[in-house]
Write a protein that holds these residues in place. Structure first.
Motif, PDB file in Angstrom:
ATOM      1  N   SER A 101       4.350  -0.433 -11.500  1.00 39.24           N
ATOM      2  CA  SER A 101       4.585  -1.049 -10.093  1.00 39.24           C
ATOM      3  C   SER A 101       5.347  -0.099  -9.122  1.00 39.24           C
ATOM      4  CB  SER A 101       5.354  -2.243 -10.323  1.00 39.24           C
ATOM      5  OG  SER A 101       4.495  -3.271 -10.577  1.00 39.24           O
ATOM      6  N   PRO A 102       5.306  -0.092  -7.739  1.00 39.29           N
ATOM      7  CA  PRO A 102       5.996   0.895  -6.957  1.00 39.29           C
ATOM      8  C   PRO A 102       7.436   0.525  -6.646  1.00 39.29           C
ATOM      9  CG  PRO A 102       4.469  -0.512  -5.778  1.00 39.29           C
ATOM     10  CD  PRO A 102       4.332  -0.809  -7.219  1.00 39.29           C
ATOM     11  N   ASP A 103       7.994  -0.631  -7.435  1.00 38.97           N
ATOM     12  CA  ASP A 103       9.233  -1.216  -7.431  1.00 38.97           C
ATOM     13  C   ASP A 103      10.505  -0.240  -7.061  1.00 38.97           C
ATOM     14  OD1 ASP A 103      11.313  -3.724  -7.600  1.00 38.97           O
ATOM     15  OD2 ASP A 103      11.796  -2.283  -8.930  1.00 38.97           O
ATOM     16  N   LYS A 104      11.059  -0.332  -6.154  1.00 40.94           N
ATOM     17  CA  LYS A 104      12.300   0.712  -6.077  1.00 40.94           C
ATOM     18  C   LYS A 104      13.062   0.950  -7.412  1.00 40.94           C
ATOM     19  CE  LYS A 104      15.468  -2.262  -3.783  1.00 40.94           C
ATOM     20  NZ  LYS A 104      16.181  -2.455  -2.493  1.00 40.94           N
ATOM     21  N   ARG A 105      13.361  -0.284  -8.208  1.00 42.85           N
ATOM     22  CA  ARG A 105      14.294   0.006  -9.308  1.00 42.85           C
ATOM     23  C   ARG A 105      13.562   0.260 -10.498  1.00 42.85           C
ATOM     24  NH1 ARG A 105      16.309  -5.609 -11.147  1.00 42.85           N
ATOM     25  NH2 ARG A 105      17.369  -4.277 -12.906  1.00 42.85           N
ATOM     26  N   GLY A 106      12.051   0.499 -10.326  1.00 44.50           N
ATOM     27  CA  GLY A 106      11.404   0.980 -11.554  1.00 44.50           C
ATOM     28  C   GLY A 106      10.900  -0.007 -12.431  1.00 44.50           C
ATOM     29  N   ILE A 107      10.983  -1.302 -12.314  1.00 44.26           N
ATOM     30  CA  ILE A 107      10.577  -2.274 -13.084  1.00 44.26           C
ATOM     31  C   ILE A 107       9.288  -2.973 -12.657  1.00 44.26           C
ATOM     32  CG2 ILE A 107      13.066  -2.869 -13.637  1.00 44.26           C
ATOM     33  CD1 ILE A 107      13.087  -5.189 -11.707  1.00 44.26           C
ATOM     34  N   ASP A 108       8.678  -3.393 -13.922  1.00 43.71           N
ATOM     35  CA  ASP A 108       7.290  -3.921 -13.835  1.00 43.71           C
ATOM     36  C   ASP A 108       7.182  -5.179 -14.591  1.00 43.71           C
ATOM     37  OD1 ASP A 108       6.904  -1.183 -12.984  1.00 43.71           O
ATOM     38  OD2 ASP A 108       6.556  -0.746 -15.040  1.00 43.71           O
ATOM     39  N   VAL A 109       5.938  -5.783 -14.339  1.00 49.07           N
ATOM     40  CA  VAL A 109       5.541  -7.084 -14.780  1.00 49.07           C
ATOM     41  C   VAL A 109       4.465  -6.509 -16.191  1.00 49.07           C
ATOM     42  CG1 VAL A 109       5.847  -8.712 -13.266  1.00 49.07           C
ATOM     43  CG2 VAL A 109       3.652  -7.569 -13.545  1.00 49.07           C
ATOM     44  N   ALA A 110       4.512  -7.479 -17.167  1.00 47.54           N
ATOM     45  CA  ALA A 110       3.209  -7.071 -17.978  1.00 47.54           C
ATOM     46  C   ALA A 110       2.728  -8.376 -18.880  1.00 47.54           C
ATOM     47  CB  ALA A 110       4.004  -5.988 -18.998  1.00 47.54           C
ATOM     48  N   LEU A 111       1.706  -7.889 -19.659  1.00 48.91           N
ATOM     49  CA  LEU A 111       1.443  -9.132 -20.554  1.00 48.91           C
ATOM     50  C   LEU A 111       1.101  -8.565 -21.813  1.00 48.91           C
ATOM     51  CD1 LEU A 111       0.049 -12.177 -19.898  1.00 48.91           C
ATOM     52  CD2 LEU A 111      -2.064 -11.097 -20.537  1.00 48.91           C
ATOM     53  N   ARG A 159       8.210  -0.422   4.713  1.00 47.83           N
ATOM     54  CA  ARG A 159       7.722  -1.025   3.522  1.00 47.83           C
ATOM     55  C   ARG A 159       8.981  -1.465   2.460  1.00 47.83           C
ATOM     56  NH1 ARG A 159       3.000   0.297  -0.659  1.00 47.83           N
ATOM     57  NH2 ARG A 159       3.340  -1.434  -2.113  1.00 47.83           N
ATOM     58  N   ILE A 160       8.617  -2.439   1.796  1.00 49.74           N
ATOM     59  CA  ILE A 160       9.686  -2.859   0.714  1.00 49.74           C
ATOM     60  C   ILE A 160       8.877  -2.728  -0.448  1.00 49.74           C
ATOM     61  CG2 ILE A 160      11.097  -4.884  -0.620  1.00 49.74           C
ATOM     62  CD1 ILE A 160      11.541  -5.959   2.486  1.00 49.74           C
ATOM     63  N   TYR A 161       9.134  -1.811  -1.330  1.00 50.06           N
ATOM     64  CA  TYR A 161       8.476  -1.524  -2.586  1.00 50.06           C
ATOM     65  C   TYR A 161       8.666  -2.715  -3.616  1.00 50.06           C
ATOM     66  CZ  TYR A 161       6.658   2.476  -0.253  1.00 50.06           C
ATOM     67  OH  TYR A 161       6.145   3.409   0.621  1.00 50.06           O
ATOM     68  N   THR A 162       7.948  -3.325  -4.104  1.00 54.93           N
ATOM     69  CA  THR A 162       8.239  -4.386  -4.882  1.00 54.93           C
ATOM     70  C   THR A 162       7.144  -4.332  -5.809  1.00 54.93           C
ATOM     71  OG1 THR A 162       8.580  -6.880  -5.263  1.00 54.93           O
ATOM     72  CG2 THR A 162       6.989  -6.353  -3.507  1.00 54.93           C
TER      73      THR A 162
END
Length: 344
Positions: A101-111, A159-162
């Motif tokens: 994800s483009p999240d600024k903290r570098g954290i993502d979701v997954a399955l 933009r807020i990168y989330t």
């Protein structure tokens, strides 16, 4: 009658970072960083998470680990590869669906999914495009904009990168099912000021569901995630249109079993001595039928066994999380639902 039972879970892994310094603002989670994040600590974190994952939803009736697990606060695919190789859960042979994800903290979701039960056929990441108002002006919303649920406030110019929404379609024991994994924008800057961002996330999730229904009006959809909002907030009640009671759910609607749990005093996380349920799993109207010849929603729960709970000090009763002296589990409790169908 005999029933097949499948557990579907969601867990915020709380900062599942490796020790490698990548160019994504993860310096804090390195051996020399603020957290002094060493290989030993990382290995303990993986072991702790795997201990929880293998037990979510287990009881006298359901003795097996969850068939499907949504996760959030994940640094990259590598940490997931390390997680599914843990001795506790290796035998379940979990597959992984993950996008950066483009999240600024570098954290993502997954399955994660047990390969013997669930077969993915397609997966896509759906970006949430939102912007911050540099002037800190109050959100201006005209009557026309209120009526247009898909419109995002255009006065924002940064933009807020989330996190993206992860949409996975596949077959659960031969039945097609759609799973949406979410981690909506945080409450950074205050709940009220940040609420429009989560409201936009709710509208995007609903729009995604509507797109699925256009292809298949009888589609089964499970929406899960850390929404950073309660079951009562506008993002959930208006953006998604989630309902408290099954009887209120119309065609193409969605049922939220965790709203009643919140009313009953349950929580998945705590802040300033106040509990709330940000971690939720909701199901489409097609999953709350009385006919159990195919998989249907049965019931939901929060998994909060004693070993996952802080026992001492001012945070007694809270989820046992990482601290200077102890590698805990997470600052959230995981949630789960059971799907059941009659077997002959």
């Amino acid at each position: 009658k005999k029933y097949a039972v499948r557990t579907v879970a969601f867990y915020n892994f709380e900062n599942l970072f490796d020790t490698i310094n990548d160019p994504n603002f993860d310096e804090e989670w390195t051996p020399k960083g603020l957290q002094r994040w060493t290989s030993e600590k990382y290995k303990q974190k993986l072991e702790n998470l795997s201990k929880v994952l293998m037990q979510i939803g287990t009881n006298d009736l359901q003795k097996e680990a969850p068939t499907i697990i949504g996760g959030s606060e994940i640094e990259n695919r590598n940490v997931l590869e390390d997680l599914v190789k843990q001795p506790n859960i290796l035998k379940y042979d979990y597959g992984i669906v993950h996008f950066d994800s483009p999240d600024k903290r570098g954290i993502d979701v997954a399955l994660l999914y047990q390969k013997k039960y669930f077969k993915p056929t397609s997966f896509i990441n759906i970006p949430l495009i939102i912007y911050r108002d540099n002037n800190n002006e109050k959100e201006k919303e005209t009557d026309e904009e209120k009526a247009d649920q898909d419109k995002i406030e255009v006065t924002y110019d940064k933009r807020i990168y989330t996190r993206d929404i992860l949409l996975v379609t596949g077959f659960l024991d031969g039945e097609e099912i759609n799973i949406m994994v979410n981690h909506w924008p945080s409450r950074s800057g205050g709940e009220k000021k940040s609420s429009p961002f989560r409201e936009a996330a709710g509208r995007l999730a609903k729009k995604t569901m509507d797109s699925i229904y256009k292809v298949n009006p009888k589609a089964k959809i499970i929406l899960m995630g850390d929404l950073n909002d309660g079951t009562y907030n506008k993002s959930v009640k208006v953006g998604l249109g989630a309902k408290l009671k099954k009887s209120e759910v119309q065609q193409f609607g969605i049922y939220n079993p965790f709203e009643q749990m919140y009313k009953d005093g349950h929580a998945t996380l705590f802040y300033r001595d106040s509990g709330d349920i940000f971690d939720q799993i909701m199901v489409s109207e097609t999953l709350i039928k009385e006919d159990h010849s195919s998989y249907q929603y049965w019931k939901a729960g929060i998994y909060n066994k004693p070993f996952m709970i802080e026992k001492f000090g001012k945070y007694a009763g809270y989820p046992l999380r990482h601290s200077e002296n102890e590698i805990g589990y997470s600052d959230h409790f995981p949630v789960y639902i059971y799907l059941v169908k009659e077997v002959k």
